[in-house]
Design a protein around this motif. Sequence first.
Motif, short mmCIF file in Angstrom:
data_model
loop_
_atom_site.label_atom_id
_atom_site.label_comp_id
_atom_site.label_asym_id
_atom_site.label_seq_id
_atom_site.Cartn_x
_atom_site.Cartn_y
_atom_site.Cartn_z
N VAL A 162 0.82 -1.21 -0.09
CA VAL A 162 -0.10 -0.05 -0.15
C VAL A 162 0.84 1.22 -0.04
O VAL A 162 0.46 2.12 -0.85
CB VAL A 162 -0.94 0.14 1.32
CG1 VAL A 162 -1.82 1.36 1.22
CG2 VAL A 162 -1.74 -1.21 1.14
N TYR A 181 0.28 5.91 9.54
CA TYR A 181 -0.11 4.65 9.93
C TYR A 181 0.32 4.28 11.31
O TYR A 181 -0.49 3.65 12.12
CB TYR A 181 0.50 3.85 8.68
CG TYR A 181 0.16 2.28 8.93
CD1 TYR A 181 -0.86 1.87 8.48
CD2 TYR A 181 1.30 1.34 9.66
CE1 TYR A 181 -1.00 0.62 8.47
CE2 TYR A 181 0.95 0.11 9.52
CZ TYR A 181 -0.18 -0.40 9.05
OH TYR A 181 -0.38 -1.85 9.16
N HIS A 209 -10.81 -3.71 1.92
CA HIS A 209 -9.91 -2.42 1.78
C HIS A 209 -8.56 -2.82 1.75
O HIS A 209 -7.77 -2.04 0.88
CB HIS A 209 -10.29 -1.40 2.75
CG HIS A 209 -9.45 -0.15 2.90
ND1 HIS A 209 -9.69 0.95 1.98
CD2 HIS A 209 -8.21 0.09 3.41
CE1 HIS A 209 -8.56 1.74 2.10
NE2 HIS A 209 -8.05 1.22 3.11
N CYS A 210 -8.04 -3.54 2.57
CA CYS A 210 -6.58 -3.76 2.70
C CYS A 210 -5.92 -4.63 1.61
O CYS A 210 -4.97 -4.34 1.37
CB CYS A 210 -6.27 -4.41 4.13
SG CYS A 210 -6.28 -3.43 5.63
N PRO A 233 -6.59 -1.41 -2.02
CA PRO A 233 -6.95 0.12 -1.31
C PRO A 233 -6.90 1.01 -2.58
O PRO A 233 -7.18 2.38 -1.99
CB PRO A 233 -5.76 0.25 -0.61
CG PRO A 233 -4.78 -0.64 -1.38
CD PRO A 233 -5.39 -1.52 -1.86
N HIS A 272 -5.71 4.69 6.16
CA HIS A 272 -5.31 3.22 5.98
C HIS A 272 -5.08 2.30 7.24
O HIS A 272 -5.47 1.13 7.38
CB HIS A 272 -4.21 3.00 4.99
CG HIS A 272 -3.70 1.68 4.53
ND1 HIS A 272 -4.73 0.96 4.00
CD2 HIS A 272 -2.83 0.77 5.14
CE1 HIS A 272 -4.20 -0.58 3.78
NE2 HIS A 272 -2.99 -0.41 4.53
N CYS A 306 -6.67 -0.94 8.82
CA CYS A 306 -5.82 -2.16 8.98
C CYS A 306 -6.17 -2.48 10.71
O CYS A 306 -6.27 -3.82 10.75
CB CYS A 306 -4.53 -1.63 9.09
SG CYS A 306 -3.26 -3.04 8.92
#
Length: 276
Positions: A77, A105, A160-161, A164, A187, A191
Amino acid sequence: MGETRTSGRAPALLPARDLAVAWLLMVALAALAWALTVAQARDMGVEPGTMGMAVPLFLALWLVMMIAMMFPSVAPVAVTWARGIARQSTGLVRAGRTTAFVSGYLVVWTAFGLVAYGLLALTGDLVQDHPGAGQWIGATAFALAGLQQLGPLKNVCLRHCRNPMSQLITYAGYRPRARDFRVGMHHGMYCLGCCWGLMIVLVPLGVMNVAAMAAVAGVIFLEKLWRHGPALSRVAGIAFLVLAVLCFVGPAQDWLLPGLTAPSAPMAPMDHMSAP
């Protein structure tokens, strides 16, 4: 929501060499974090609770653990986002933007570390005062992890992960100020929603249990990057529910609940048994 968007022009891609450097840097950081984690675990061992650590020290160690466990799966990502950084930007600017993404993150996982600290402090005190509570705490942790793995939130966050791109494209249209940091946080929250169940099994298995950390990191990596990842997620959920039941089986407690088993008190000297 309410953001002012910039031009929808597609940004230039990073050169392949720069993308390779980004990959190698993420892998190198993860490898270094694993080395530090293993060394620290060797010194501390596996014990209930916070192992006497104050919040700042615990969060520092937790951050290193998250880099070790999560960077292999978040690297794709981060590199995908790096593709949206204009080719015309200087190397320093690109490095700064990528760092902002990773920082956002890690902020999410550091905040979760405060929750983990509270859970460990609570469970450590309970086990210290009521040793028999360990199996109930362990069973609850495994059951919650299993239900989370099989629940709808897991599916949403895992999708999503695993893909993305649509969300990253949406963020690419926002104004640049703090955009990279916000993208990393966004993100990171997906996660966290995907992986919090896997993380809480470290309460019974032991936060400093390197084998358990490696197993959890492997499941996270395969869930997100393997084509059979969603099926693996469901298998792991069923396995956790089985482990919740096994917490009440005597022989299984030794390897399922090391993080909830108070260390035995050292035996007192047996001077009274010595010969006169």
